[in-house]
Design an enzyme around this catalytic site. Structure first.
Site, PDB file in Angstrom:
ATOM      1  N   ASP A   1       0.597  92.737  24.322  1.00  0.00           N
ATOM      2  CA  ASP A   1       1.844  93.479  24.412  1.00  0.00           C
ATOM      3  C   ASP A   1       1.656  94.751  25.228  1.00  0.00           C
ATOM      4  OD1 ASP A   1       4.373  94.433  23.994  1.00  0.00           O
ATOM      5  OD2 ASP A   1       4.002  95.111  21.942  1.00  0.00           O
TER       6      ASP A   1
ATOM      7  N   ASP B   1       7.598  95.059  31.113  1.00  0.00           N
ATOM      8  CA  ASP B   1       7.168  94.763  29.747  1.00  0.00           C
ATOM      9  C   ASP B   1       6.776  93.292  29.636  1.00  0.00           C
ATOM     10  OD1 ASP B   1       6.755  95.025  27.005  1.00  0.00           O
ATOM     11  OD2 ASP B   1       8.852  94.647  26.519  1.00  0.00           O
TER      12      ASP B   1
END
Ligand SMILES: *[C@@H]1O[C@H](CO)[C@@H](O)[C@H](O)[C@H]1NC(C)=O
Ligand SMILES: *[C@@H]1O[C@H](CO)[C@@H](O)[C@H](O)[C@H]1NC(C)=O
Length: 473
Positions: A148, A351
């Site tokens: 992440d 992201d």
């Protein structure tokens, strides 16, 4: 301008295009011809026939295996799972945007923004996640972690799971079976502002052991002991890695063992391994659940000439995120007339965990207008959750879609792979995989659906992000 998607064409499309080009005008190259079949992921995973470079710092990326949401090919049930994926994606975006919202800086990020998706869908880290395997402890246990770039703190579920562990695929890590595990004590220098800034929560203390807590949304969190452990990536061993040994873990983390935090904070995996990897990593996200991608640590400098770089920006209020400067978009070879201030107002992050790219409302409207115009010959279908431009492709075997490009400072164009343009709920509901933000001031997010099959290079040490034709499929 070199459109990267040209390079990532499957050979059969290239052949078709070459054929078409030799007879028709060149505007054809501003489109992709794709088969409807390719929009539907095949869930029966064909295991690793692909040869991977066995460089020690290269990890295989797989889509979270519980994520094989199979869209139906009938129009009858608008698959709950696509709906759920989109709702969970919105939950992640809400959390990120609340963190970065200028209006609510001082308040708890999880309280500040009304989250609009139904509570029962859960609040998650996000559904569109990819996992990699990392070794923990001595002797080592290999664990699948969600990687992440939108968070900093690495944690895994740990025995004895004092409060709760969700069901995971690997056996739950037991620190008492590892010779190299130690608890971080409450008087450690790290058990203060440093841990707080990595988790956005004030550390606690339990019988002199430092306690962390990290929350990804209303119902998704991990709480446990702050620990130090030896971790192993391929041949590389890191003896003093700070991480969370989770004793109370809840949320939609799938069957993964935890999260590998690749943000920019000093406690992130990237920072903690900087002496070895020089603050650099790259990935190629696979487009299909059955395909394998790559997460590579360390710099591959000198980079191939096909890699184009844009500056990586910093913002004091969003220290963990990777900001970049999106300055424009193109559809079917035409640059959209969007004022630069539209993108600059809220800024843009890249992201790995957000699925659908989020755009400022004015930019999305321009994109939608041009896309709908190029797609005018296809019948529109019902909107799906956050997606308002959907088509009913019942009866089609192939479709022609305009190429979409994103322009980043100083003017590089990054093409979106054909499989990153549309997302299918069913054959009668195939949607443009971009969504508008609610507020022109909200941060834009370059999501993972639009990054598939690209090599995305985070050269954090040199403050730049690069995009090249991908090495995965
Ligand atoms: C899915 O993949 C498997 C193995 O790769 C193949 O045998 C099967 O026919 C595929 N199914 C569909 C619907 O494409
Ligand atoms: C870590 O701290 C917790 C809480 O104080 C304790 O229960 C546990 O046994 C400790 N683990 C190790 C390996 O020292």
């Amino acid at each position: 301008m070199n459109n990267l998607s040209t390079i990532s064409f499957p050979p059969f499309v290239l052949l078709m295009l070459c054929f078409t080009l030799s007879f028709q005008s060149s505007h054809q190259s501003h489109h992709h011809v794709i088969s409807i079949h390719s929009l539907f992921p095949n869930c029966s995973s064909s295991k690793g026939t692909k040869k991977l470079s066995q460089s020690p710092s290269t990890l295989e990326i797989h889509q979270r295996h519980d994520l094989c949401w199979q869209p139906t090919s009938s129009s009858s049930d608008t698959t709950k799972s696509t709906q759920q994926l989109l709702e969970e994606d919105q939950s992640r975006v809400d959390t990120i945007q609340a963190k970065l919202s200028k209006k609510s800086k001082k308040q708890d990020p999880f309280q500040t923004k009304k989250i609009t998706v139904p509570v029962q869908s859960g609040r998650s880290l996000g559904t569109g996640n990819y996992v990699v395997r990392v070794g923990f402890g001595t002797p080592k246990s290999d664990l699948s972690l969600i990687f992440d770039t939108g968070s900093d703190f690495t944690w895994i579920q740990c025995e004895p799971c004092v409060k709760a562990c969700y069901d995971q695929q690997d056996p739950v890590f037991n620190p008492s079976n590892s010779k190299s595990y130690t608890n971080v004590t409450c008087d450690s220098q790290l058990c203060g502002p440093k841990l707080r800034s990595a988790t956005s929560a004030t550390p606690g203390c339990a019988s002199s052991t430092c306690v962390y807590g990290i929350q990804y949304g209303d119902q998704s969190f991990s709480v446990g002991y702050f620990g130090v452990e030896t971790i192993t990536l391929g041949q590389d061993v890191f003896p003093n890695f700070y991480f969370g040994c989770g004793q109370n873990n809840q949320g939609l983390f799938g069957k993964s063992a935890g999260v590998l935090g690749l943000g920019r904070n000093s406690l992130s995996f990237v920072s903690q391994t900087a002496t070895k990897y020089g603050n650099a990593f790259s990935y190629c996200l696979p487009a299909a659940a059955s395909a394998t991608g790559l997460l590579k640590f360390g710099s591959s400098n000198p980079y191939p000439r096909t890699v184009k770089f844009t500056p990586m920006l910093s913002r004091s209020d969003g220290a963990s995120f990777y900001f970049l400067d999106l300055i424009g978009m193109s559809v079917g070879g035409y640059k959209l007339g969007i004022s630069g201030s539209v993108f600059a107002t809220g800024g843009t992050i890249i992201d790995s965990g957000t699925v659908i790219t989020r755009l400022p409302p004015a930019a999305y409207e321009a994109l939608r207008g041009a896309f709908r115009k190029a797609m005018a010959k296809y019948p529109l279908g019902k909107p799906a959750s956050i997606l308002d431009t959907c088509y009913d492709f019942t009866g089609y075997s192939t479709i022609t879609i305009p190429k979409i490009g994103l322009f980043f400072r100083p003017g590089i164009e990054v093409g979106v792979d054909p499989l990153g343009v549309l997302i299918a709920a069913s054959v009668s509901q195939v949607c443009l995989a971009f969504a508008p933000n609610g507020d022109p001031g909200d941060v834009g997010i370059y999501g993972n659906k639009q990054q598939v099959k690209l090599d995305v290079i985070y050269d954090v040490g040199n403050s730049k992000i690069g995009f090249g034709p991908g090495s995965c499929n």
